[in-house]
Scaffold this motif. Structure first.
Motif, mmCIF file in Angstrom:
data_model
loop_
_atom_site.group_PDB
_atom_site.id
_atom_site.type_symbol
_atom_site.label_atom_id
_atom_site.label_comp_id
_atom_site.label_asym_id
_atom_site.label_seq_id
_atom_site.Cartn_x
_atom_site.Cartn_y
_atom_site.Cartn_z
ATOM 1 N N UNK A 215 0.874 -1.176 0.000
ATOM 2 C CA UNK A 215 0.000 0.000 0.000
ATOM 3 C C UNK A 215 0.907 1.221 0.000
ATOM 4 N N UNK A 216 0.601 2.188 -0.843
ATOM 5 C CA UNK A 216 1.424 3.393 -0.927
ATOM 6 C C UNK A 216 0.653 4.611 -0.448
ATOM 7 N N UNK A 217 1.280 5.365 0.439
ATOM 8 C CA UNK A 217 0.697 6.599 0.948
ATOM 9 C C UNK A 217 1.303 7.786 0.212
ATOM 10 N N UNK A 218 0.494 8.788 -0.147
ATOM 11 C CA UNK A 218 1.044 9.974 -0.808
ATOM 12 C C UNK A 218 1.777 10.855 0.197
ATOM 13 N N UNK A 219 2.424 11.880 -0.284
ATOM 14 C CA UNK A 219 3.166 12.777 0.604
ATOM 15 C C UNK A 219 2.239 13.502 1.569
ATOM 16 N N UNK A 220 1.041 13.846 1.119
ATOM 17 C CA UNK A 220 0.086 14.568 1.969
ATOM 18 C C UNK A 220 -0.526 13.612 2.983
ATOM 19 N N UNK A 221 -0.223 13.837 4.258
ATOM 20 C CA UNK A 221 -0.756 12.975 5.312
ATOM 21 C C UNK A 221 -1.617 13.712 6.311
ATOM 22 N N UNK A 222 -1.879 15.010 6.076
ATOM 23 C CA UNK A 222 -2.669 15.827 7.000
ATOM 24 C C UNK A 222 -2.128 15.705 8.419
ATOM 25 N N UNK A 223 -0.811 15.872 8.545
ATOM 26 C CA UNK A 223 -0.152 15.622 9.825
ATOM 27 C C UNK A 223 -0.623 16.560 10.932
ATOM 28 N N UNK A 224 -1.028 17.772 10.575
ATOM 29 C CA UNK A 224 -1.381 18.760 11.591
ATOM 30 C C UNK A 224 -2.850 18.733 11.980
ATOM 31 N N UNK A 225 -3.718 18.372 11.045
ATOM 32 C CA UNK A 225 -5.156 18.468 11.315
ATOM 33 C C UNK A 225 -5.858 17.219 10.777
ATOM 34 N N UNK A 226 -5.972 16.226 11.642
ATOM 35 C CA UNK A 226 -6.602 14.970 11.230
ATOM 36 C C UNK A 226 -7.184 14.266 12.438
ATOM 37 N N UNK A 227 -8.207 13.468 12.204
ATOM 38 C CA UNK A 227 -8.777 12.672 13.290
ATOM 39 C C UNK A 227 -9.498 11.460 12.732
ATOM 40 N N UNK A 228 -9.576 10.420 13.547
ATOM 41 C CA UNK A 228 -10.397 9.253 13.230
ATOM 42 C C UNK A 228 -11.382 9.092 14.375
ATOM 43 N N UNK A 229 -12.648 9.257 14.054
ATOM 44 C CA UNK A 229 -13.720 9.180 15.039
ATOM 45 C C UNK A 229 -14.511 7.911 14.798
ATOM 46 N N UNK A 230 -14.596 7.051 15.813
ATOM 47 C CA UNK A 230 -15.301 5.774 15.673
ATOM 48 C C UNK A 230 -16.400 5.681 16.716
ATOM 49 N N UNK A 231 -17.626 5.565 16.249
ATOM 50 C CA UNK A 231 -18.786 5.438 17.129
ATOM 51 C C UNK A 231 -19.262 3.994 17.111
ATOM 52 N N UNK A 232 -19.358 3.393 18.287
ATOM 53 C CA UNK A 232 -19.708 1.983 18.384
ATOM 54 C C UNK A 232 -20.402 1.704 19.704
ATOM 55 N N UNK A 233 -20.925 0.511 19.839
ATOM 56 C CA UNK A 233 -21.734 0.186 21.000
ATOM 57 C C UNK A 233 -20.932 0.060 22.287
ATOM 58 N N UNK A 234 -19.697 -0.408 22.192
ATOM 59 C CA UNK A 234 -18.854 -0.501 23.375
ATOM 60 C C UNK A 234 -17.463 0.011 23.042
ATOM 61 N N UNK A 235 -16.688 0.320 24.068
ATOM 62 C CA UNK A 235 -15.451 1.063 23.887
ATOM 63 C C UNK A 235 -14.348 0.269 23.210
ATOM 64 N N UNK A 236 -14.381 -1.048 23.309
ATOM 65 C CA UNK A 236 -13.307 -1.835 22.706
ATOM 66 C C UNK A 236 -13.855 -3.040 21.973
ATOM 67 N N UNK A 237 -13.090 -3.466 20.976
ATOM 68 C CA UNK A 237 -13.369 -4.689 20.234
ATOM 69 C C UNK A 237 -14.800 -4.733 19.694
ATOM 70 N N UNK A 238 -15.190 -3.678 19.012
ATOM 71 C CA UNK A 238 -16.512 -3.635 18.379
ATOM 72 C C UNK A 238 -16.380 -2.934 17.039
ATOM 73 N N UNK A 239 -17.200 -3.352 16.089
ATOM 74 C CA UNK A 239 -17.185 -2.718 14.777
ATOM 75 C C UNK A 239 -17.934 -1.396 14.833
#
Length: 340
Positions: A215-239
């Protein structure tokens, strides 16, 4: 579990060759998904081709300024790689939000891209599932579909793609390198996964014998302003019910570039590039424009009764992701995951 033959590939070319001449073969890397599917009698390969000895574990800089990640790099190794954490925090956060530490230690990058849907009907051979047995119907349409798709589904399948990493790779405009009997090729990440249409059993555009090598990542990685928000039924080990991978580049107070992908809502990571284009040039602190973007993305949703709540959940998640990504640096440290 059915009886099967086991072989070990000595090279990428050997792996491709073995698969090409062996009907119903499967590549084995981490095995975190394949073994489950075999145990549940969902997959019945005649031969398992072990690729774990292949030289596909490097993480190397590319001439264009990005990173090339070998398909056998573990999810844990990638998440904790110093270059990934510094330059692609969005990807590191997504990886750490997925599964458990034990599974991340075993799971491979290539395998993560190809993991199958986690629909309960797909995993239950006693039910109808067009993905598992084409032409039998989709029990989820009128069944328990709380976890299922609100975008891009069809009358044949409403399952969702389960990967967290893939959502981040979609937002980052990654590319995928594959090897097959016709040679090697590279394709944009967005082109890898298919929507279900009338052939939900075909989840990617890869030929049967093609092997993901990197897998190849481009130079732009949004290093300064990025987030991954995951909403799920329980805090761990859930899709994810809904997840948002968001990266933004701000220049002179305005949005110069962004990537926004949703997970848990479609047969593939979901991205609305037309809606993204409407935000380019807008003031980074214009919360009204961000809300209109969220409205535009979710306006295309087509939910079932059991998952209609996901439309509003996705809209709010997008808005919250902008709040997190655009927060002042000193206040931008967040947990990698959230509960509903």
């Amino acid at each position: 579990m059915n009886r099967f033959a086991y072989t070990r590939a000595t090279s990428v070319a050997d792996a491709v060759r073995q698969h090409a001449i062996t009907p119903h073969a499967q590549f084995l890397a981490g095995g975190t998904n394949l073994v489950d599917l075999m145990r549940e009698d969902v997959l019945r390969p005649t031969t398992v081709i072990d690729i774990t000895r292949l030289p596909l574990r490097g993480v190397d800089a590319t001439p264009s300024g990005g990173l090339k990640i070998g398909a056998l790099v573990s999810n844990s190794a990638l998440a904790w790689d110093a270059r990934v954490r510094a330059r692609y925090p969005l990807l590191a956060q997504a990886l750490l939000a997925g599964a458990s530490a034990q599974i991340r230690n075993a799971a491979s990058v290539g395998g993560n891209l190809l993991q199958r849907t986690r629909c309960m009907y797909f995993y239950d051979p006693t039910t109808c599932c067009n993905k598992r047995a084409p032409g039998t119907g989709c029990a989820a349409l009128d069944g328990v579909n709380r976890m299922h798709a609100i975008f891009g589904a069809s009358e044949h399948c409403i399952a969702t793609h389960p990967s967290d990493m893939c959502v981040a790779l979609e937002a980052l405009d990654a590319s995928v390198h594959v090897a097959g009997s016709r040679g090697s090729r590279s394709l944009p990440f967005d082109a890898l996964h298919r929507l279900p249409g009338s052939t939900p059993h075909r989840e990617t555009v890869l030929a049967e014998e093609e092997l993901i090598t990197a897998v190849e990542l481009p130079a732009e990685g949004y290093a300064q302003r990025a987030t991954y928000l995951k909403l799920r039924d329980r805090h761990s080990y859930a899709f994810a019910l809904v997840s948002v991978a968001l990266g933004v580049r701000v220049e002179d107070g305005r949005i110069a570039a962004l990537g926004c992908a949703l997970g848990g809502v479609a047969h593939k990571p979901w991205r609305d590039r037309a809606a993204e284009a409407s935000l380019l040039g807008q003031a980074a602190d214009d919360t009204g424009a961000q809300a209109r973007f969220a409205d535009a993305v979710t306006a295309r949703a087509d939910p079932r009764p059991g998952n209609a709540f996901k439309v509003e959940l996705a809209r709010r998640a997008i808005i919250r992701a902008f709040e997190r990504a655009l927060a002042p640096t000193e206040a931008s440290a967040h947990d990698d995951e959230d509960e509903v």
